[in-house]
Design a protein around this motif. Structure first.
Motif: not given
Length: 449
Positions: A1-8, A97-107
């Motif tokens: 399961m992908i839980r963190t940005f590093d996992d992703a 809206d001009g802001q990079p996706v958060t690490e949590a949302a990316f994961a």
């Protein structure tokens, strides 16, 4: 399961990344969009149903996509922006809206796709997407999750067979066409134009920077006529009247743009940009946004356009860092764009010595790409990029030494190379110019942070 940005990121590292392996990428004819369409269909076609601005071109497409996104946001629209490659973080590729996706949302996006991908690996391995295709699908899912009003999308490579070319755009943009990535896209301007105009869709307007004397123009014109696309071209829909070159209060590059774009007029709108071609990109962005906004039923406001362009900053593109010494960071990597970056550097240096830090990928001819700078810099330091495609620092230095009698310093480690060029600039009261790749621009900006 992908839980963190590093996992992703570990999961994504298992996919083929043609950006890193471009020197070994197959011919474009071996790609097709079928597997991507099938994957998107299984996810409910998240790429469809919203006003979309789709941008291709040999250069300027990232800048234009960012400009368009800023203009739409200034008009009150919520947006999803897709750019590639990134400069500082992979999350820049997917912005809300001009802001990079958060690490949590990316994961979360990677975890949403993981079960589907694991099924494909077992049942239909030929349908497993590449890294870029994964990023593209994640972007569409992110846009749907956030319920945005509009999408601004930059093509990764070419256009016809690019992963982004699954959309039904409201308007397309073809910024310009030059010889680049010739092994994959073709070795003539006409062949490259054929790939670029592959993003045109039936009945959808196309804004272009091509003029009728460009070899790619007949290719674009023929495709547009075949599909019934209105062509909005220089002098016929948008026109640059002047681009004044100036400096910001802290000594960085500034331009003031005057011209017409669709039904609008820009009068000396300031932009934090260097090369004059960014003025043309701005007018094309305004023209394309006018098409999209009117299609979406949003009133176009000249003040919003001016505010958006004046407030935009683009990392790694004429990126000015004041200080001692001042630094100009630009991801320019073609002969033309490096020459333009050199002109901007000489303007901001105002007679002070220029000290060059450069790195290139192996598919670039060092003397051709960097030759325009050799007579105007006081020192050259070469380094290695963080990609398997990189030319070695020593090999790059060897290629440049014959044309640069003072000698070239090679440092494979970017931080060491940056230390050398900073010391050179401090000793002479000079200015540092960083060019050659967005990989290098990102590495330098990270180091300076």
């Amino acid at each position: 399961m992908i839980r963190t940005f590093d996992d992703a990121m570990r999961f994504l590292a298992s996919f083929t990344d043609w950006e890193q392996l471009l020197h070994r990428a197959p011919a474009r004819t071996t790609f097709d969009l079928g597997r991507l369409h099938r994957l998107l269909a299984s996810l409910g076609d998240p790429h469809l149903g919203r006003p979309t601005l789709h941008v291709t071109g040999t250069k300027g497409k990232s800048s234009l996509t960012a400009m368009a996104d800023a203009i739409l946001r200034a008009h009150g629209m919520s947006t999803f922006r897709f750019l590639s490659p990134h400069v500082l973080t992979v999350r820049e590729r997917l912005s809300i809206d001009g802001q990079p996706v958060t690490e949590a949302a990316f994961a979360g996006l990677v975890e949403q796709l993981r079960p589907q991908i694991e099924r494909l690996r077992q049942r239909a391995p030929e349908d497993v997407p590449s890294f870029f295709e994964m990023m593209t699908v994640m972007g569409f899912l992110l846009a749907t999750r956030n319920g945005v009003d509009a999408l601004t999308l930059e093509v990764g490579l070419g256009g016809r067979l690019d992963a982004t070319n699954v959309v039904d755009p409201t308007v397309c943009v073809v910024t310009g066409i030059a010889l680049d990535h010739t092994r994959i896209l073709g070795d003539t301007l006409e062949k490259i134009a054929f790939e670029k105009v592959g993003i045109l869709k039936p009945g959808r307007p196309v804004v272009t920077g091509l003029r009728d004397d460009h070899p790619g123009w007949p290719v674009l014109r023929a495709r547009a006529d075949e599909l019934g696309c209105r062509v909005i071209a220089p002098g016929d829909g948008w026109s640059l009247e002047s681009c004044e070159e100036a400096l910001t209060d802290d000594g960085g590059p500034l331009i003031r743009v005057s011209g017409t774009a669709g039904g609008r007029r820009l009068d000396r709108v300031p932009m934090h940009a260097g090369p004059p071609h960014q003025a043309e990109n701005a007018l094309m962005a305004v023209t394309a946004c006018e098409v999209l906004l009117e299609a979406a039923g949003v009133s176009v406001d000249d003040g919003c356009i001016a505010d958006a362009l004046a407030g935009l900053r683009m990392p790694g593109r004429s990126h000015w860092i004041p200080g001692t010494p001042p630094i100009l960071v630009d991801g320019a990597h073609t002969t033309e764009s490096v020459a333009e970056a050199g002109k901007v550097a000489r303007r901001v240096a105002a007679g002070r010595p220029l000290h060059l830090l450069c790195g290139l990928t192996r598919d670039r001819d060092p003397r051709a790409v960097l030759g325009s700078l050799l007579d105007s810099v006081a020192s050259i330091t070469t380094t290695r990029l963080s990609t398997p495609r990189s030319l070695g620092a020593d090999a790059l230095a060897a290629a440049l030494r014959a044309g640069f009698p003072p000698g070239v310093t090679a440092r494979s480690d970017v931080d060491e190379a940056l230390g050398v060029v900073l010391e050179n600039a401090i000793e002479t009261g000079g200015v540092v110019l960083v060019v050659g790749s967005l990989y290098l621009a990102g590495a330098v900006l990270k180091s300076l942070q």
